[in-house]
Design a protein around this motif. Structure first.
Motif, short mmCIF file in Angstrom:
data_model
loop_
_atom_site.label_atom_id
_atom_site.label_comp_id
_atom_site.label_asym_id
_atom_site.label_seq_id
_atom_site.Cartn_x
_atom_site.Cartn_y
_atom_site.Cartn_z
N LEU A 18 -3.00 -2.89 -8.39
CA LEU A 18 -1.56 -2.86 -8.54
C LEU A 18 -1.11 -3.87 -9.59
CD1 LEU A 18 -0.42 -2.59 -4.81
CD2 LEU A 18 -0.19 -0.84 -6.58
N ARG B 283 -0.93 5.33 -7.00
CA ARG B 283 -0.90 4.89 -8.39
C ARG B 283 -0.88 6.06 -9.36
NH1 ARG B 283 -4.55 1.81 -5.57
NH2 ARG B 283 -3.97 -0.35 -5.27
N ARG C 277 -0.07 2.17 -12.82
CA ARG C 277 0.14 3.54 -12.40
C ARG C 277 0.05 4.46 -13.61
NH1 ARG C 277 6.10 5.39 -12.09
NH2 ARG C 277 7.17 4.02 -13.55
#
Length: 328
Positions: A131, A5, A46
């Protein structure tokens, strides 16, 4: 390499970072203590970092690591057989919330002794970013999971403060690192008072064993004790001998805890032990918070290495209005 990430823009495109490499080093950090100005793209799930401006960069933030960072120490050192670091992992992204009340106090929590990573440390609420999760949403989720605190939409603003390269164990004398994160500290400014926020907090005893609110004066004293340096402690003469906190009992109820100031000023030990203290990254975040308030933190070695070029407002994005936060 497994999906990471944290990505670096080193050769024109975002690249994942190997677990064993120092992020600060790859971005050109010199031998000083930092912090170093880094351009950031705050993407969903990210974080893209570069030492130079790039399309999509939304903030220019200070990046810091501790003087004893194990990844900096391992960079360029021959690998010892049987002591290799993982090659199939990247650097994970973490987020921590510096929650400021309308009284200008900030919340810290003490991690439970039973946790396998960083037990008994005083830190702001935080953890992994999932995520496809927005960074603010990740911070607010951790605030809810650890403290049971929901911030109503429209009643807070926020701004990114800075980035911290984190390892656990935090120094090589404790053993080879098993975790590697870049932690994004977010300042979340609530319109509610400390008393109003405290009345709604319901700590999760599996993660949190105590909590406290720091005033700027106490935060400045804590921030002045810089781990891993010989910095003299320039502490106010009128510093209180203790701070009032709340500690969770086994039945989940909270009781007052008189916490000696010496506990908050404790430095990281050379060898692993479980004594409670404020984490090194948290001290960095408190210095950034004091700067945001317009207060100059006490002198410390790293301040001498701070890039004097950008004005204060260039380090951070402007505070985002309440309707920019999801309030989740």
């Amino acid at each position: 390499m497994a999906a990471a990430r944290v990505q670096l823009l080193l050769s024109g495109r975002p690249e994942s970072v190997s677990f064993a490499r120092s992020v600060c080093g790859l971005l050109g950090a010199g031998p000083g203590l930092g912090p170093w100005p880094i351009h950031c793209g705050l993407k969903r799930g990210r974080l893209v970092l570069s030492s130079r401006p790039f399309p999509g960069a939304s903030a220019r933030l200070p990046l810091q690591r501790p003087p004893f960072c194990p990844f900096a120490a391992l960079d360029g050192r021959p690998r010892v057989p049987g002591a290799e670091l993982p090659t199939d992992r990247g650097v994970d992204l973490g987020v921590a919330v510096i929650l400021q009340s309308s009284d200008k106090t900030v919340l810290l929590t003490r991690r439970a002794r039973t946790l396998s990573v960083s037990p008994n440390l005083w830190v702001p609420p935080g953890g992994h970013v999932e995520l496809e999760e927005e960074l603010l949403d990740g911070g607010l989720r951790e605030l809810w999971e650890e403290c049971g605190l929901h911030l109503p939409q429209g009643q807070f603003s926020w701004v990114p403060l800075g980035l911290w390269e984190s390892a656990y164990p935090p120094r090589l004398s404790w053993g080879l690192p098993k975790y590697h994160h870049i932690v994004l500290y977010l300042l979340v400014i609530s319109q509610e008072s400390q008393q109003q926020l405290q009345a709604r907090i319901q700590p999760n005893p599996s993660e949190v064993s105590a909590l406290m609110w720091l005033t700027p004066d106490v935060a400045a004293a804590v921030a002045a004790t810089e781990d891993g340096t010989e910095t003299p402690r320039l502490l106010p003469q009128d510093l209180p001998p203790s701070v009032l906190a709340l500690e969770l009992e086994e039945d989940g109820r909270a009781r007052p805890l008189v916490l000696p100031m010496s506990t908050l000023l404790r430095m990281i030990p050379t060898m692993a032990e479980g004594k409670e203290r404020v984490s090194t990254g948290t001290k960095f975040a408190l210095r950034l918070w004091l700067q945001h308030l317009g207060r100059t933190p006490p002198p410390c070695k790293s301040a001498a290495h701070l890039d004097p070029g950008p004005a204060k407002e260039e380090w951070n994005m402007d505070p985002l209005p309440p309707n920019q936060g999801s309030g989740k």
